[in-house]
Design an enzyme around this catalytic site. Sequence first.
Site, PDB file in Angstrom:
ATOM      1  N   THR A  75      14.480 -14.059   5.544  1.00 25.24           N
ATOM      2  CA  THR A  75      13.329 -14.250   6.430  1.00 25.24           C
ATOM      3  C   THR A  75      12.027 -13.964   5.684  1.00 25.24           C
ATOM      4  OG1 THR A  75      14.639 -13.622   8.350  1.00 25.24           O
ATOM      5  CG2 THR A  75      12.254 -13.450   8.579  1.00 25.24           C
ATOM      6  N   ASN A 154      22.463 -23.624   9.175  1.00 25.25           N
ATOM      7  CA  ASN A 154      23.286 -22.462   9.513  1.00 25.25           C
ATOM      8  C   ASN A 154      24.167 -22.678  10.734  1.00 25.25           C
ATOM      9  OD1 ASN A 154      20.404 -22.415  10.312  1.00 25.25           O
ATOM     10  ND2 ASN A 154      21.065 -20.786  11.659  1.00 25.25           N
ATOM     11  N   GLN A 182      21.954 -20.476   3.440  1.00 26.23           N
ATOM     12  CA  GLN A 182      23.363 -20.801   3.705  1.00 26.23           C
ATOM     13  C   GLN A 182      24.046 -21.469   2.507  1.00 26.23           C
ATOM     14  OE1 GLN A 182      25.416 -20.069   6.273  1.00 26.23           O
ATOM     15  NE2 GLN A 182      23.833 -19.014   7.435  1.00 26.23           N
ATOM     16  N   THR A 247       8.437  -0.448  -4.153  1.00 22.11           N
ATOM     17  CA  THR A 247       9.362   0.081  -5.147  1.00 22.11           C
ATOM     18  C   THR A 247      10.661  -0.712  -5.104  1.00 22.11           C
ATOM     19  OG1 THR A 247       8.376   2.247  -4.879  1.00 22.11           O
ATOM     20  CG2 THR A 247      10.575   2.174  -5.909  1.00 22.11           C
ATOM     21  N   CYS A 335      20.857 -15.435  15.591  1.00 23.42           N
ATOM     22  CA  CYS A 335      19.546 -15.003  16.057  1.00 23.42           C
ATOM     23  C   CYS A 335      19.278 -15.470  17.481  1.00 23.42           C
ATOM     24  CB  CYS A 335      18.460 -15.563  15.155  1.00 23.42           C
ATOM     25  SG  CYS A 335      18.955 -15.601  13.446  1.00 23.42           S
TER      26      CYS A 335
HETATM   27  C1  LIG Z   1      20.515 -15.960   7.798  1.00 23.67           C
HETATM   28  C2  LIG Z   1      19.494 -17.003   7.540  1.00 23.67           C
HETATM   29  C3  LIG Z   1      18.144 -16.683   7.323  1.00 23.67           C
HETATM   30  C4  LIG Z   1      17.634 -15.269   7.442  1.00 23.67           C
HETATM   31  O1  LIG Z   1      18.074 -14.450   6.390  1.00 23.67           O
HETATM   32  P1  LIG Z   1      17.967 -12.858   6.587  1.00 23.67           P
HETATM   33  O2  LIG Z   1      18.282 -12.280   5.257  1.00 23.67           O
HETATM   34  O3  LIG Z   1      18.980 -12.499   7.633  1.00 23.67           O
HETATM   35  O4  LIG Z   1      16.583 -12.569   7.031  1.00 23.67           O
HETATM   36  C5  LIG Z   1      17.248 -17.698   7.046  1.00 23.67           C
HETATM   37  N1  LIG Z   1      17.664 -18.972   6.957  1.00 23.67           N
HETATM   38  C6  LIG Z   1      18.936 -19.325   7.146  1.00 23.67           C
HETATM   39  C7  LIG Z   1      19.332 -20.746   7.008  1.00 23.67           C
HETATM   40  C8  LIG Z   1      19.897 -18.363   7.442  1.00 23.67           C
HETATM   41  O5  LIG Z   1      21.160 -18.722   7.647  1.00 23.67           O
END
Ligand SMILES: *Cc1c(COP(=O)(O)O)cnc(C)c1O
Length: 395
Positions: A75, A154, A182, A247, A335
């Site tokens: 994210t 995803n 993904q 850090t 999500c």
């Molecule tokens: C899981 C996912 C994210 C988010 O990744 P996080 O590390 O959980 O924040 C973004 N894009 C896709 C396509 C995902 O499957």
Amino acid sequence: MNASKYIYLDYAATTPMDPRVIEEFNKQMKENYGNSSSLHAVGQKSAKTLIKSRETIASLINAERNDIFFTSSGTESDNIAILGVARKNKSRGNHIIISNIEHHAVENPCKQLEKQGFKVTILEVDHFGLIDPKEIEGSITDDTILISIMFANNEIGTIQPIKEIGEIAKKHDIIFHTDAVQAFGKIPLDVNELNIDLLSASAHKLYGPKGVGMLYIRNKGVRDGWGKYIEPIMYGGGHEREMRPSTINIPGISAFAKAVELVKGEMPIEIARQTKLRDKIISYLLDNISDSYLNGHPTQRLPNNVNMGFKFIEGESIVLDLDLEGIGTSTGSACSSKSLDPSHVLLAIGLTPQDAHGSLRVSIGRFTTEDEVEYFLQKLPPIIERLRKMSPLTK
Ligand SMILES: *Cc1c(COP(=O)(O)O)cnc(C)c1O
């Protein structure tokens, strides 16, 4: 339910950490506690580990070591890519192109940018979830500064024609970002062959720890070329060439590198093994459950993704009933599975809101066995039958 017997089929939401990765994580936490910016021996040990990890991760996608920037998540990487490019280039143009099946981590930063005067073209995918590169080219204007199209979805697993999109972006000199969270570690991916400028990945989707991500930023030409077309969204110390201060999370990043090393070695075998299991699940369910259909593309899809629609019932009820049988699946995106809105991805591929509610995502992984798949295939059809008997939607 005995936790060790639970059958986890939700690898697209997150993966269990590989025991070999946990071992590396623990070792680094104990032995490598230094701040990689410190000048003393403890810090320098961390700095060396950081360089090595960067190298390992870069090698998976044929990138330069210094073009890997560590972040806290997929994210965050998506946010830096989109907001960072928008801020840096706003005097050059204010137009961004995305698809209508992007992850919220791409979609929502774009919505924020719209409030600040940016224009976002949201291109529609076809019923397989594929974007048409010609439509991307047709949407480019003099103001276009960024194209952001996810590598693989995803929810439905569809893999986009990234090479064609990269060629178009390069031809028109537009920055190209792909959310590869993904795809990274599941299928081969070469940032040079595909003309990718920015790429997001996350460790927890490939048997690494949660809370560790990376953004690949192509250094366009001369030294510090990153700074020409992207700027940070956080300000602090000088870490990660000032692109992402804080850090450095040495244990998390070492574990991420370990996870990458493992997927690199096992990818060809795992692609073949998981594709076989995937196709077995799909064909069994299509053959044995009436009024069922596959969501996404039949072949141009991730080796580990199955997304099926079952008419007249709710995906959520299927997930809950499977959970009672000790099987973990999903209705779609982790999500959005807590919200009542139907998945924007399933609506985008043309499902009605009612059908979009009747979908089940099964995502397998490294630890999924043939026996587990067999067990799942035995359990699902009677659940569907029972739910349909109770459903007011059944004819
Ligand atoms: C899981 C996912 C994210 C988010 O990744 P996080 O590390 O959980 O924040 C973004 N894009 C896709 C396509 C995902 O499957």
